[in-house]
Design a protein around this motif. Structure first.
Motif, PDB file in Angstrom:
ATOM      1  N   ALA A 834       0.866  -1.465  -0.078  1.00 37.16           N
ATOM      2  CA  ALA A 834      -0.039  -0.055  -0.131  1.00 37.16           C
ATOM      3  C   ALA A 834       0.944   1.480  -0.178  1.00 37.16           C
ATOM      4  CB  ALA A 834      -0.879  -0.058   1.191  1.00 37.16           C
ATOM      5  N   GLN A 835       2.140   1.129   0.656  1.00 40.97           N
ATOM      6  CA  GLN A 835       3.011   2.129   0.759  1.00 40.97           C
ATOM      7  C   GLN A 835       3.793   2.512  -0.540  1.00 40.97           C
ATOM      8  OE1 GLN A 835       3.372   4.518   3.089  1.00 40.97           O
ATOM      9  NE2 GLN A 835       4.619   5.859   1.572  1.00 40.97           N
ATOM     10  N   TRP A 836       4.024   1.231  -0.942  1.00 35.70           N
ATOM     11  CA  TRP A 836       5.588   1.187  -2.165  1.00 35.70           C
ATOM     12  C   TRP A 836       5.067   0.682  -3.427  1.00 35.70           C
ATOM     13  CZ3 TRP A 836       9.447   3.854  -0.547  1.00 35.70           C
ATOM     14  CH2 TRP A 836       9.563   4.381   1.059  1.00 35.70           C
ATOM     15  N   GLY A 837       3.573   0.149  -3.626  1.00 39.02           N
ATOM     16  CA  GLY A 837       3.439  -0.407  -4.731  1.00 39.02           C
ATOM     17  C   GLY A 837       3.655  -2.040  -4.802  1.00 39.02           C
ATOM     18  N   PRO A 838       3.090  -2.626  -5.664  1.00 36.67           N
ATOM     19  CA  PRO A 838       3.359  -4.052  -5.862  1.00 36.67           C
ATOM     20  C   PRO A 838       4.798  -4.457  -5.601  1.00 36.67           C
ATOM     21  CG  PRO A 838       1.767  -3.556  -7.215  1.00 36.67           C
ATOM     22  CD  PRO A 838       2.032  -2.213  -6.776  1.00 36.67           C
ATOM     23  N   LEU A 839       5.129  -5.456  -4.917  1.00 33.99           N
ATOM     24  CA  LEU A 839       6.666  -5.763  -4.543  1.00 33.99           C
ATOM     25  C   LEU A 839       7.280  -6.053  -6.032  1.00 33.99           C
ATOM     26  CD1 LEU A 839       6.753  -7.526  -1.313  1.00 33.99           C
ATOM     27  CD2 LEU A 839       7.083  -5.073  -1.802  1.00 33.99           C
ATOM     28  N   ASP A 840       6.416  -6.784  -6.895  1.00 35.43           N
ATOM     29  CA  ASP A 840       7.113  -7.437  -8.051  1.00 35.43           C
ATOM     30  C   ASP A 840       7.518  -6.129  -9.228  1.00 35.43           C
ATOM     31  OD1 ASP A 840       4.394  -7.023  -8.718  1.00 35.43           O
ATOM     32  OD2 ASP A 840       4.321  -9.135  -9.374  1.00 35.43           O
ATOM     33  N   GLN A 841       6.785  -5.041  -8.737  1.00 32.81           N
ATOM     34  CA  GLN A 841       6.993  -3.709  -9.659  1.00 32.81           C
ATOM     35  C   GLN A 841       7.889  -2.935  -9.024  1.00 32.81           C
ATOM     36  OE1 GLN A 841       3.120  -2.438 -11.135  1.00 32.81           O
ATOM     37  NE2 GLN A 841       2.441  -4.671 -11.064  1.00 32.81           N
ATOM     38  N   TYR A 842       8.218  -3.130  -7.786  1.00 31.55           N
ATOM     39  CA  TYR A 842       9.139  -1.960  -7.233  1.00 31.55           C
ATOM     40  C   TYR A 842      10.282  -1.918  -7.746  1.00 31.55           C
ATOM     41  CZ  TYR A 842      11.351   0.543  -3.407  1.00 31.55           C
ATOM     42  OH  TYR A 842      12.216   1.340  -2.616  1.00 31.55           O
ATOM     43  N   GLN A 843      10.630  -0.748  -7.950  1.00 31.78           N
ATOM     44  CA  GLN A 843      12.058  -0.171  -8.654  1.00 31.78           C
ATOM     45  C   GLN A 843      12.674   1.026  -7.747  1.00 31.78           C
ATOM     46  OE1 GLN A 843      13.434  -2.048 -11.588  1.00 31.78           O
ATOM     47  NE2 GLN A 843      15.345  -1.520 -10.396  1.00 31.78           N
ATOM     48  N   GLY A 844      13.027   0.948  -6.544  1.00 32.06           N
ATOM     49  CA  GLY A 844      13.290   1.878  -5.874  1.00 32.06           C
ATOM     50  C   GLY A 844      14.626   1.908  -4.867  1.00 32.06           C
ATOM     51  N   LEU A 845      14.870   2.028  -3.868  1.00 33.42           N
ATOM     52  CA  LEU A 845      15.765   2.122  -3.151  1.00 33.42           C
ATOM     53  C   LEU A 845      16.596   0.828  -3.000  1.00 33.42           C
ATOM     54  CD1 LEU A 845      14.577   4.338  -0.126  1.00 33.42           C
ATOM     55  CD2 LEU A 845      16.270   5.060  -1.866  1.00 33.42           C
ATOM     56  N   SER A 846      17.804   0.775  -3.499  1.00 33.29           N
ATOM     57  CA  SER A 846      18.670  -0.436  -3.410  1.00 33.29           C
ATOM     58  C   SER A 846      18.208  -1.596  -3.995  1.00 33.29           C
ATOM     59  CB  SER A 846      19.063  -0.702  -2.103  1.00 33.29           C
ATOM     60  OG  SER A 846      19.930   0.265  -1.305  1.00 33.29           O
ATOM     61  N   THR A 847      17.369  -1.346  -5.331  1.00 33.59           N
ATOM     62  CA  THR A 847      16.834  -2.380  -6.134  1.00 33.59           C
ATOM     63  C   THR A 847      17.859  -2.573  -7.322  1.00 33.59           C
ATOM     64  OG1 THR A 847      15.152  -1.062  -6.955  1.00 33.59           O
ATOM     65  CG2 THR A 847      14.606  -2.306  -5.175  1.00 33.59           C
ATOM     66  N   THR A 848      17.810  -3.924  -8.037  1.00 32.64           N
ATOM     67  CA  THR A 848      18.712  -4.057  -9.013  1.00 32.64           C
ATOM     68  C   THR A 848      18.017  -3.760 -10.134  1.00 32.64           C
ATOM     69  OG1 THR A 848      18.029  -6.536  -9.039  1.00 32.64           O
ATOM     70  CG2 THR A 848      19.994  -5.919  -7.527  1.00 32.64           C
ATOM     71  N   ALA A 849      18.434  -3.932 -11.359  1.00 36.46           N
ATOM     72  CA  ALA A 849      17.980  -4.052 -12.697  1.00 36.46           C
ATOM     73  C   ALA A 849      16.666  -4.992 -12.549  1.00 36.46           C
ATOM     74  CB  ALA A 849      18.952  -4.110 -13.713  1.00 36.46           C
TER      75      ALA A 849
END
Length: 1598
Positions: A834-849
């Motif tokens: 709810a805060q960051w969006g679906p985990l499988d679509q999250y592209q934010g802090l310290s996430t890989t390509a």
């Protein structure tokens, strides 16, 4: 459905938590009607047989009582409640529309053009380049659309905000302020909707339930074999049962007269059902006796009914009553009651006890038994102070038998009192009925009934188990374990930890169902419990004499400890768990004397040397309020503050009250069992196999913070700890031994902390993060590879993270118990999404390509060293202000979960002050399974290195982060001295003052150097006048016309001011963990502590380690010197004065030797870390600093704790706080034509409150005109208004209390007392012109503020949240004006706290009205180490509060007084004066600069943070002294030698120094010459290239 962990009989009855997502919680539930299977075998008393009809009527009565009480709480009618709910829902809908309109209007018509996406560059050759993306928002965006855009397209969101801010700055600020106010109002309305819906649901349930039960009662009444007369009709039965009994109709002549007994119970509300059952049985046994039962909550919710019951009562019985207001009210009510019996309650109420000729005196002490009785009492005295209460209990048990031989009525009445107490203390239905029968026959209305059986006794202490045969109790742990080894469920399980579990005897003898449930669930979790029940006062004797450990036995065998009172058959345990709380020595009886016997407890637990954990159900607080608001009030003291004095760790609330019943949350029992097992595993596992995760910090990003901590040199300290681990046998790769470490050092590759930090910084690069684990490993360990470190990278996929964060799918009511909601297995995942969006679509802090979360660090054998993830909010920055449901971002959660589940860490070591995991959203106090710190730390033991002088924030780490604290010392102190022009000016002034009449030629040089140093701002020739005339400054021309007398006076002021700067203390450098002070550092510590109390030669002798005789000789030589300094009796006074001075100095010399020895024990800091990592007991110590608190805070390496909050403010703090407040009022009046301020805003911070024992609270009291009132034990129970006459004609000044989150959570009792004070002040019958609290409350009511809100004066951040966010905005350069920062502060601090439900209620309208009358802000500074210029929190709170008040006042000036509490003087100074003194003595002082620059990367970062704080003060308060920026830039940015040091040590920190200088110039805070700006820009461009990898690192500047 599983029923493991539930009582089978209870599982079959309607109970909370049976419908997923919805729970109906009964307000009352009798504790005795449901019993777990096998529990009856525990009963020590065989209860009389009952017929089926009798049991049915009792059951019916309890249900009817529940329904009646539920119904009685719903005062409005159902239709009225429905109307109210509809109206509130309409208000919420209207507020939604207003907010949507604000959003749409703010962003309507904006057009954006975004550059091509970064991956467009990767298009194949020949393909057309991607075009820029054009976006328009003709109709704006609604609130929901705004949030969705932030999650889906953070790049668009950033561009949109920048476009709005740049195109319409005024509109942007207006939008933020308007949206903030409306969102806070909506939040309050949403809470009111939930409350109204809950009331409506309860009313509807009660309506149907009451009708059905009354019909059932009518049908059942014919089956009651012996009902009371009043119960022969259904309505009569209900009335009889609901009031807990009642007198029969008037008896015929000759019958005993009717008597009425009123019982009120306090902390034993779990026994209400038992007492109600006893009342019914008593009515059958003695129909002329009526027993009415209440709990102390009825005094506040239904006082009229309680008062009516007490009017004309024949006897009053009270137990465990401590609430001050209730006690004071009861004292008045029971004055006319003939018999008063009060047990184990507040001493004032116990003093009302009277039984025949026996009375208790004031303070709960008997007015004096006969000599024979005194002789009997003396037989039970003990040689051990700590065992005195145990002896007293022994007397209570056998006293009646002994006293039967003592003649006289007084002895008889005392004997009867002891007998009655014995009935109560033994507990159980038969004993309670017997107690009141005995009382009635002996004193009230003898009826010739057969005497009740004597009290059925249970042991004072013993052990129990629900599977024990015939309900037997075991005599002690040895007896119990002999049985368990043969018959226990886990017999033969050699790996199962054996854990001592201390149980409250009262709960055992009243057969509380949670006891067997707890024992069985511990066994389910693989723990062998040794359940020992105690009254409370015997806890320490059981632990000392009947429990032991392998460590204690080894110490005895090795001659390092004596056996003492330890019994030969003592049972060895691996850990100790208390389900009682309170102090170990004294228990509940020692509650109000917290810490008095802490040294005894420390010795006992230190000898045992196993983890001491507190895990208890809440007995003063219900489950709903805990899960909603956190553990509060006295419950927090019982569960946290008092046990922490003994060194308790890992406190876990196990459950709480539902109505009057105690329920467990099995999930919490599982949590404490898992944590205990992990601690025990540490002790059992060989050092070479322990896996240790060491976490450093790197917040804020991009400014060189990686590998830093406040006051600590992290790289050097890390070297010390890693080498100590290697010597202790930990596997650090290669040869893990002392010989291996020596060989590595000889080979030229010793462990290098700076190399570790440098390698970790490399993993922060964007290209490394994008490249994932492979890129981390490719980047490598850099210079750290030379001593065996290797780079470790791991990727946590979204699917794996979901799995890590989900609860088991099979969990249901069995695991979660009766909390007011039933979590789904993926509750945490859904909150995060709810805060960051679906985990499988999250592209934010310290996430890989590939959208996985990256974990990186260094590995040295079994030791992992990493950097704690950053906290961050992406997309919608407005959530920083408004969203109370923030969660950590996915990578943050993945990091902690990976450490536990993939890397398999045994323990985590948080390295320094401080990290962020303990500050994550969740319950403010008392973690639930849904608190993020609890969810992420799991069962991982947490050892936390923390500065000893910060007990405030360390208790957050201890309580919310399960941290076992290991304290470290503060850096040595230095005195500022004088430098450059300051030294020149003082020398010139000294020459001038020798003969002012001949000093004419010196005037011009004095003024020239003074102006060159910027001292004219500090000390103008004529300060600004109250009438508004500006200050007068001198220059080299005007000084010649100044009369000699005036200039001499000015020279004296200048000289005094320079002396203040010269003697100013500061922290010199940073501390290295485990490093004892060298002689120079030791002398600095001692000089700072003793000041002029010891002559320098004696002090230096002590510091150098001279033996006592040599130090004494140095002291005597100093006193014998002809020109002895003041510390050696100089300055006149004659022989007697010199002799007195020598005696004082001798005493100080002895203390100096003690302090030196304690400081040399700094080595125990590393020993404390090793003890924690081994799962041993880390001894407790009070937190504080040497200067303020004395040697009691030493040695370090301890598990520091705070103070007992019920002692705040202390006596000295009350006096000092009042003196400071009076001085503030005096100074304000002098500057404002004699007028008093109407409102003063006082910052209440946890740190200064703990260290000063509450001086800032005392300032609040003095402003309002109030004093603390103590009850008999010394506990502060009320803040009482003084009469206006006592104020000397001045008005009561209104106070806006701005509380830090720590103060709010740690001192809830003080918050409630202050809230009560303001409510009474607002309602006082006094003229408004002499009571500004009343005046402002009336003005608020006139504008529509309702009810108690008009007296709300205590404001803070949202519940469970911390910080103003102003420092985050300044740090990110995300602000346009000071007004905007003031608005940010106001939005974050608009939440009101106080009594009842006032737990973070949004009241922005009240805050704004208070700010509009605020004329002065007050800030206390508690230590040398944390000055206004040292940390960001001061400008972010004090500075921003000043700005917020100025905004609310339409730009009118707001004063600010600073009280430095670390000195003897409490004289306040104006904010700007303190800033100038601090900057001159620290940041601009070459001595401070050189000491800090010598500390490597950490020192460079400390310099960098102070430059950010300098900008923050300019941003919030407008502090713009040009000389400060001139000298700071010259010292750190442009000086070639210093710049080279900083650049080499910490390039990011040096870049931040340059960035802040340029930002100050760009914003107009600093106005440097164009050449200076160009030089700064050139250097910053070089650093930018270097950090981006475009240019090679350089050692200096051009």
């Amino acid at each position: 459905m599983q029923t493991r962990g539930l009582n089978p009989s209870r599982a079959a009855t309607p109970r909370p938590g049976v419908v997923r997502g919805v729970v109906t919680v009964p307000l009352r539930r009798a504790p005795l009607r449901n019993r777990p299977a096998g529990w009856s075998r525990l009963a020590a008393v065989t209860q009389p047989r009952q017929s089926d009809a009798e049991r049915f009527v009792e059951q019916l009565g309890l249900e009817a009582a529940e329904a009646k009480e539920e119904e009685s709480l719903v005062l409005p009618g159902i239709d009225e409640l429905r109307s109210r709910l509809a109206a509130l829902q309409a208000e919420v809908s209207a507020m939604d529309s207003q907010i949507d309109a604000l959003y749409r209007a703010a962003f309507a018509g904006l057009n954006l053009e975004l550059p091509a996406a970064p991956d467009a560059a990767a298009a194949p050759d020949g393909a057309a380049a991607a075009a820029p993306e054009a976006l328009s928002f003709p109709d704006g965006l609604g609130e929901a659309e705004f949030g969705d855009l932030g999650r889906a397209r953070p790049d668009v969101m950033r561009a949109l905000l920048e476009a709005k801010e740049s195109s319409d700055p005024a509109g942007w600020r207006e939008f933020q302020a308007a949206a903030s106010t409306r969102k806070l109002t909506r939040q309050r309305l949403v809470g009111q909707v939930a409350e109204a819906r809950g009331l409506l649901d309860a009313a509807e349930r009660a309506e149907g339930k009451a009708a059905g039960l009354q019909a059932a009662a009518a049908a059942a009444s014919d089956d009651d074999d012996e009902p009371p007369a009043a119960a022969r009709e259904p309505a009569g039965l209900l009335r009889q049962l609901l009031r807990g009994g009642g007198a029969a109709s008037a008896p015929p002549g000759g019958a005993p007269r009717p008597v009425r007994i009123v019982l009120i119970c306090g902390f034993e509300s779990f026994n209400v059902g038992l007492y109600q059952q006893a009342a019914r049985r008593l009515a059958r046994r003695a129909p002329h006796v009526s027993l009415q039962v209440f709990s102390d909550r009825d005094i506040s919710t239904d006082r009229a009914r309680v008062a009516a019951a007490l009017a004309g009562a024949d006897a009053f019985f009270g137990s465990l009553l401590f609430d001050y207001d209730a006690v004071e009210w009861l004292r008045g009510q029971v004055k006319g009651v003939p018999v008063v019996l009060v047990f184990e309650s507040a001493l004032e109420l116990m003093g009302a006890t009277r039984l025949g000729s026996f009375e208790m005196g004031a303070g709960g002490q008997s007015k004096g038994p006969p000599p024979a009785v005194k002789k009997v009492l003396s037989l039970f005295s003990s040689g051990r102070e700590e065992d005195r209460m145990v002896g007293y209990l022994s007397f209570l048990k056998v006293g009646p038998k002994l006293l039967q031989f003592v003649p006289g009525n007084k002895a008889r009445d005392l004997r009867n009192w002891l007998t009655i107490y014995g009935y109560w203390n033994q507990g159980g239905l038969q004993n309670v009925v017997g107690m009141f029968s005995y009382l009635s026959e002996q004193y009230l209305s003898p009826a010739g009934l057969p005497p009740p059986p004597p009290p059925q006794e249970t042991p004072a202490t013993g052990c129990l188990h629900p599977d024990a045969p015939d309900g037997r109790y075991f005599s002690g742990p040895a007896d119990y374990m002999a049985w368990y080894r043969r018959y226990g469920r886990l017999r033969g399980e050699r790996d199962a930890p054996v854990v001592g579990v201390l149980l409250y005897r009262k709960h055992v003898i009243t057969e509380q169902p949670y006891i067997p449930q707890l024992i069985r669930q511990l066994e389910d979790e693989g723990v062998i419990p040794v359940p020992v029940f105690i009254n409370g006062v015997e806890a320490h004797t059981v632990v000392r004499d009947q429990l032991t450990s392998a460590a204690e036995q080894a110490a005895i065998a090795g001659g390092r400890a004596s056996r003492g009172t330890l019994q030969p058959d003592a049972v060895a345990v691996d850990a100790l768990v208390s389900t009682i709380g309170f102090p170990l020595v004294g228990g509940p009886a020692g509650t109000m004397e917290g810490g008095r016997q802490a040294e005894v407890a420390k010795a006992i637990l230190g000898s045992l040397d196993v983890p001491y954990v507190v895990a208890a159900p809440l007995l003063i607080q219900d489950m709903a309020s805990w899960t909603r608001d956190g553990v509060a009030g006295l419950q927090s003291v019982v569960l946290y503050s008092l046990p922490e004095l003994d060194g308790a760790i890992d406190t876990v609330p196990l459950g709480g009250l539902v109505g009057d019943d105690i329920y467990l949350v099995p999930e919490r029992v599982k949590k404490v069992a898992e944590r205990v097992k992990r601690w025990v595993s540490l002790r059992r596992k060989p050092a070479s196999e322990r896996r240790v995760a060491v976490l450093l910090y790197g917040f804020p990003p991009g400014v060189g913070a990686t590998g830093t901590a406040a006051l600590l040199n992290v790289p050097k300290s890390l070297e010390t700890v890693l080498n100590a681990l290697r010597r202790a046998g930990y596997d650090l790769g290669g040869a893990s031994s002392e010989a291996g470490a020596r060989a590595a050092s000889e080979a030229g590759a010793p462990i290098d902390g700076e190399a570790i930090v440098s390698a970790l910084k490399g993993f922060e690069e964007g290209r490394v993060i994008t490249g994932g684990a492979a890129a981390v490993e490719k980047k490598g360990a850099g210079g750290a590879a030379a001593f065996g470190a290797r780079a470790v990278g791991a990727e946590v996929t979204p699917a794996r993270l979901k799995e890590m964060l989900s609860f088991p799918k099979e969990w249901g009511p069995t695991e979660w118990g009766p909390i007011p909601f039933l979590p789904d297995p993926d509750t945490l995942v859904r909150r995060m999404e709810a805060q960051w969006g679906p985990l499988d679509q999250y592209q934010g802090l310290s996430t890989t390509a590939g959208r996985s979360c990256l974990v990186s660090g260094l590995e040295l054998g079994n030791v992992f060293v990493g950097v704690q993830p950053l906290l961050g909010v992406e997309g919608d920055p407005m959530r920083l202000l408004f969203d109370r449901d923030l969660t950590p971002h996915p990578q943050y959660a993945a990091y902690y979960k990976w450490l536990q589940e993939e890397w398999k860490a045994d323990v985590v070591l948080h390295f320094g002050m401080h990290g962020t995991v303990e500050w994550l959203p969740g319950s403010p106090l008392g973690n639930t399974g849904l608190s993020w710190s609890d969810a992420l730390l799991g069962s991982l033991p947490n050892v936390y290195v923390y500065a000893a002088n910060n007990p405030s924030e360390s208790i957050i780490a201890k309580r919310r982060g399960y941290g076992t604290i290991v304290s470290h010392n503060v850096p040595p102190y230095g005195r500022a001295g004088l430098y450059k022009q300051l030294a020149v000016v003082k020398d010139l002034l000294a020459e001038y003052r020798e003969d002012p009449s001949k000093g004419g030629p010196l005037r011009a040089p004095i003024i020239a150097n003074l102006n060159q140093a910027g001292l004219q701002d500090d000390c103008p020739f004529r300060p600004a006048a109250a009438g508004g005339e500006g200050a007068v400054f001198l220059d080299e021309g005007s000084v010649e016309g100044v009369p000699e007398e005036d200039f001499a006076e000015y020279a004296g002021r200048l000289y005094a001011y320079l002396s203040t700067i010269e003697n100013r203390l500061f922290s010199e450098g940073l501390h290295v963990l485990g490093a004892p002070p060298n002689p120079d550092q030791m002398a600095a510590y001692l000089s700072a502590y003793f000041g002029d109390r010891l002559p320098a030669p004696a002090l230096d002798a002590v510091a150098s380690g001279a033996p006592p005789a040599a130090a004494r000789a140095a002291l005597e030589r100093a006193f014998a010197a002809p020109a002895a300094p003041a510390a050696a009796g100089g300055g006149g006074g004659g022989p007697e004065a010199r002799a007195a001075a020598l005696r004082d100095a001798e005493s100080a010399l002895e203390e100096a030797g003690e302090i030196r020895d304690l400081l040399l024990r700094n080595v125990e800091e590393v020993e404390g870390v090793l003890a924690g990592l081994e799962g041993r007991y880390v001894p407790p110590e009070a937190g504080g600093d040497l200067l303020r608190d004395g040697p009691g805070v030493l040695p370090t390496g301890r598990n520091i704790h705070a103070l007992d909050p019920y002692r705040m403010p202390g006596l000295a703090a009350t006096e000092r706080g009042a003196a400071a407040a009076e001085a503030i009022l005096k100074a304000h009046r002098e500057a404002n034509g004699g007028a008093y301020p109407e409102t003063v805003a006082i910052n209440l911070w946890g740190l200064d409150s703990i260290k000063t024992k509450g001086e800032s609270v005392a300032m609040v009291l003095h402003m309002v005109g109030a004093v603390p009132v103590k009850e008999g034990t010394g506990r502060i129970a009320r803040f009482e208004l003084l009469p206006l006459e006592a104020l000397g004609g001045r008005p009561r000044v209104d106070v806006l209390c701005n509380m830090s989150g720590i103060f709010r959570d740690a001192f809830q009792n003080v918050v409630e007392l202050l809230d009560d004070l303001f409510a009474r002040a607002a309602a006082a019958d006094e003229p408004p012109e002499l009571n500004y609290v009343k005046k402002h409350a009336a003005a608020m009511r006139a504008t529509g503020v309702e009810g108690k809100a008009a007296s709300a004066r205590l404001f803070s951040n949202p519940a469970g949240d911390y910080g103003s966010m102003v420092n985050e905005r300044v740090g990110a350069s995300n602000w346009e004006s000071g007004e905007e920062l003031g608005d940010t502060w106001a939005a974050r601090n608009a939440f009101s706290y106080g009594r009842g439900g006032e737990r973070g209620v949004a009241r922005p309208e009240v805050l704004q009205q208070l700010l509009s009358t605020t004329e002065r802000v007050v800030q206390e500074v508690d230590s040398v180490e944390y000055g206004l210029t040292d940390i960001q929190e001061y400008y972010a709170n004090t500075g921003a509060l000043v700005r917020a008040a100025k905004n609310a006042r339409g730009g009118r000036a707001v004063g600010c007084s600073v009280v430095e509490a670390f000195g003897r003087d409490v004289k306040p100074r104006e904010l700007e004066d303190v800033l100038r003194i601090e900057y001159r003595s620290k940041l601009l002082n070459p001595r401070w600069a050189d000491a800090m620059a010598a500390q490597g990367s950490g020192g460079a970062y400390e310099i960098s943070t102070r430059m950010t704080a300098l900008l923050g003060w300019g941003a919030t308060t407008g502090y713009q002294d040009q000389w400060t920026w001139d000298q700071a830039s010259a010292t750190y940015a442009l000086d070639p030698e210093m710049a080279a040091k900083l650049r080499a040590a910490n390039p990011q920190a040096y870049a931040n120094v340059l960035r802040r200088c340029l930002e100050a110039a760009g914003r107009g805070i600093w106005k440097p010459d164009a050449e200076v700006v160009e030089a700064l820009r050139q250097r910053f461009a070089e650093m930018d290239d270097e950090l981006e990898g475009v240019a090679a690192p350089r050692g200096g500047t051009r």
